[in-house]
Design a protein around this motif. Sequence first.
Motif, mmCIF file in Angstrom:
data_model
loop_
_atom_site.group_PDB
_atom_site.id
_atom_site.type_symbol
_atom_site.label_atom_id
_atom_site.label_comp_id
_atom_site.label_asym_id
_atom_site.label_seq_id
_atom_site.Cartn_x
_atom_site.Cartn_y
_atom_site.Cartn_z
ATOM 1 N N ASN A 201 0.805 -1.215 0.000
ATOM 2 C CA ASN A 201 0.000 0.000 0.000
ATOM 3 C C ASN A 201 0.846 1.276 0.000
ATOM 4 N N ALA A 202 2.163 1.140 0.028
ATOM 5 C CA ALA A 202 3.034 2.323 0.101
ATOM 6 C C ALA A 202 3.693 2.587 -1.246
ATOM 7 N N GLU A 203 3.732 3.852 -1.605
ATOM 8 C CA GLU A 203 4.478 4.225 -2.797
ATOM 9 C C GLU A 203 5.971 4.112 -2.480
ATOM 10 N N PRO A 204 6.832 4.069 -3.503
ATOM 11 C CA PRO A 204 8.278 3.996 -3.203
ATOM 12 C C PRO A 204 8.670 5.113 -2.226
ATOM 13 N N PHE A 205 9.538 4.762 -1.272
ATOM 14 C CA PHE A 205 9.897 5.728 -0.241
ATOM 15 C C PHE A 205 11.411 5.837 -0.090
#
Length: 117
Positions: free
Chosen positions: A11-15
């Motif tokens: 659920n996370a975009e690249p970080f």
Amino acid sequence: ARVRVVNGALNAEPFDVYLTAVGADIAAASPALAAIGYKQAKPASGEDPVEVAAGAHQVRLAPAASKTPLFSANVTVPENGDWLLVVLPDDLAANAVRVLLVRSDDSADATDEIVGE
């Protein structure tokens, strides 16, 4: 200490990962590890891990090329430890994550959740 990060948060975009002194402004800082996408590990296999001095640090995850943290926590890094930070979904809301610490140091526990602020 040596640090690696794995992104298991669908659920996370690249970080980006910032490892700084506690309270340091990340506005002008460069990430320790950049643009970690889902199912990626950084540094990549065969590359050296990020070296971090022992002591108090702040771990922040921010969407790639952003300086607005989606996760922030203070940690105490041990001398000569090996840490793997595993980023997992907290729920299915966008960028809602939790961080599991897998470590090889003098701690009695090999794993622990890093609780965000």
